[in-house]
Design an enzyme around this catalytic site. Structure first.
Site, short mmCIF file in Angstrom:
data_model
loop_
_atom_site.label_atom_id
_atom_site.label_comp_id
_atom_site.label_asym_id
_atom_site.label_seq_id
_atom_site.Cartn_x
_atom_site.Cartn_y
_atom_site.Cartn_z
N PRO A 1 1.06 -1.05 0.14
CA PRO A 1 -0.03 0.01 -0.02
C PRO A 1 0.88 0.82 0.37
O PRO A 1 1.60 1.48 0.96
CB PRO A 1 -0.54 -0.06 1.94
CG PRO A 1 -0.21 -1.75 2.30
CD PRO A 1 0.29 -2.33 0.61
N ASN A 2 0.59 2.23 -0.42
CA ASN A 2 0.98 3.33 -0.97
C ASN A 2 1.63 3.82 -1.71
O ASN A 2 2.74 4.83 -2.04
CB ASN A 2 0.93 4.06 0.81
CG ASN A 2 -0.53 4.28 1.59
OD1 ASN A 2 -1.42 4.80 0.49
ND2 ASN A 2 -0.25 3.75 2.57
N ARG B 1 4.95 11.05 -1.53
CA ARG B 1 5.92 10.46 0.05
C ARG B 1 6.70 11.88 0.24
O ARG B 1 7.54 11.79 -0.62
CB ARG B 1 5.22 9.33 0.26
CG ARG B 1 4.33 8.43 -0.08
CD ARG B 1 4.31 7.01 -0.01
NE ARG B 1 4.39 6.57 1.23
CZ ARG B 1 4.66 5.02 1.91
NH1 ARG B 1 4.97 3.80 1.11
NH2 ARG B 1 4.10 5.26 3.41
N TYR C 1 11.67 8.55 0.88
CA TYR C 1 11.22 7.66 -0.17
C TYR C 1 11.66 8.48 -1.52
O TYR C 1 11.78 7.65 -2.35
CB TYR C 1 10.03 7.37 -0.29
CG TYR C 1 9.44 7.03 0.90
CD1 TYR C 1 10.12 5.05 0.60
CD2 TYR C 1 8.19 7.44 1.13
CE1 TYR C 1 8.94 4.85 1.87
CE2 TYR C 1 7.70 7.13 2.81
CZ TYR C 1 8.33 5.09 2.62
OH TYR C 1 7.57 4.90 3.84
N ASN D 1 8.07 -6.20 -1.14
CA ASN D 1 7.93 -4.61 -0.73
C ASN D 1 6.73 -4.78 0.48
O ASN D 1 5.81 -4.02 -0.70
CB ASN D 1 8.32 -3.12 -0.62
CG ASN D 1 7.71 -2.06 -0.14
OD1 ASN D 1 8.16 -2.50 0.55
ND2 ASN D 1 8.77 -1.53 -0.71
N ALA E 1 3.66 -0.98 4.91
CA ALA E 1 2.73 -1.12 6.13
C ALA E 1 2.63 -2.37 6.44
O ALA E 1 2.50 -3.01 7.86
CB ALA E 1 1.83 -0.24 6.12
N GLU F 1 12.42 -10.14 1.32
CA GLU F 1 11.84 -8.53 1.61
C GLU F 1 12.31 -7.71 1.25
O GLU F 1 14.13 -7.27 1.29
CB GLU F 1 11.82 -8.65 3.06
CG GLU F 1 10.48 -7.66 3.73
CD GLU F 1 11.03 -8.15 5.22
OE1 GLU F 1 11.64 -8.67 5.34
OE2 GLU F 1 10.38 -6.41 5.91
N HIS G 1 12.13 -2.94 1.19
CA HIS G 1 12.04 -1.48 1.36
C HIS G 1 13.77 -0.51 0.83
O HIS G 1 14.66 -0.07 0.98
CB HIS G 1 12.35 -1.30 3.44
CG HIS G 1 11.47 -2.32 4.19
ND1 HIS G 1 10.21 -2.36 3.62
CD2 HIS G 1 11.69 -3.70 4.23
CE1 HIS G 1 9.50 -3.63 4.26
NE2 HIS G 1 10.37 -4.11 4.87
N ARG H 1 13.50 4.33 11.92
CA ARG H 1 12.37 5.44 11.48
C ARG H 1 11.63 5.24 12.80
O ARG H 1 12.54 4.88 13.96
CB ARG H 1 11.93 4.88 10.49
CG ARG H 1 12.72 5.51 8.44
CD ARG H 1 12.27 5.00 8.04
NE ARG H 1 9.88 5.99 7.64
CZ ARG H 1 10.02 5.21 6.61
NH1 ARG H 1 10.06 4.97 5.98
NH2 ARG H 1 8.42 6.34 6.91
C1 DQA Z 1 8.41 0.82 3.54
C2 DQA Z 1 8.76 1.11 4.56
C3 DQA Z 1 7.35 1.28 5.06
O1 DQA Z 1 7.39 1.00 6.99
C4 DQA Z 1 5.97 1.61 5.02
O2 DQA Z 1 4.86 1.45 5.78
C5 DQA Z 1 6.14 1.54 3.47
C6 DQA Z 1 7.79 1.55 2.59
C7 DQA Z 1 9.73 1.21 2.23
O3 DQA Z 1 9.83 0.50 1.35
O4 DQA Z 1 10.36 1.96 3.42
O5 DQA Z 1 5.40 2.21 2.84
O6 DQA Z 1 8.37 -0.41 3.15
#
Ligand code: DQA
Length: 142
Positions: A9-10, A17, A22, A73, A76, A97, A99, A106
């Site tokens: 998500p997002n 963002r 990011y 990825n 959240a 995994e 990120h 963070r």
């Molecule tokens: C994320 C890190 C997560 O904590 C966050 O909720 C994201 C992006 C990252 O790619 O850094 O949406 O997965």
């Protein structure tokens, strides 16, 4: 060799963002970066993004049935989705995994990953290069 690159998500609205966290790529540019990196390493990347836990789980089932490795990825969902963890645990080819940011540097709620225990490894903190490093790691695993 196919690889499914799933994004939670997002991430589809990456350009909206925080750029301090990011960077400046939008999701289309991130997708192109992943596809090109994959091609260089002999992979064919199928890059997908969804805000829906259900859809991500359906895609994980699809990868499991087809024995396709996954770079994921979970955004959240990383921090609390046991349903996604269970689906990752059912994968039949290596899963990594990733990120963009380093969740451990963070907020405290980001320090927990319920996914890390069921993947080969986790790469975070390198922006788009996190995906590239995951592709390199995957090459070594296959
Ligand atoms: C994320 C890190 C997560 O904590 C966050 O909720 C994201 C992006 C990252 O790619 O850094 O949406 O997965």
């Amino acid at each position: 060799m196919k690889v499914m690159v799933l994004n939670g998500p997002n991430l589809g609205r990456l350009d909206l963002r925080s750029s301090a966290i990011y960077g400046n790529l939008d999701f289309a540019a991130l997708t192109a970066f992943i596809e090109n990196s994959a091609k260089e390493m002999g992979f064919e990347a199928d890059v997908r993004q969804s805000d829906s836990e259900t859809e991500l789980i359906t895609w994980l089932h699809e990868a499991a049935d087809a024995k396709i490795p996954v770079i994921f990825n979970p955004a959240a969902f990383t921090h609390y989705s046991y349903a996604i963890r269970d689906a990752v645990d059912m994968l039949t080819a290596p899963a990594i995994e990733v990120h963009l940011s380093n969740p451990l540097s963070r907020e405290e709620f980001r320090h927990t990953s319920v996914i890390s225990g069921v993947v080969k490894g986790t790469i975070g903190g390198f922006g788009p290069d996190s995906y590239r490093l995951a592709l390199m790691a995957l090459k070594g695993l296959i």
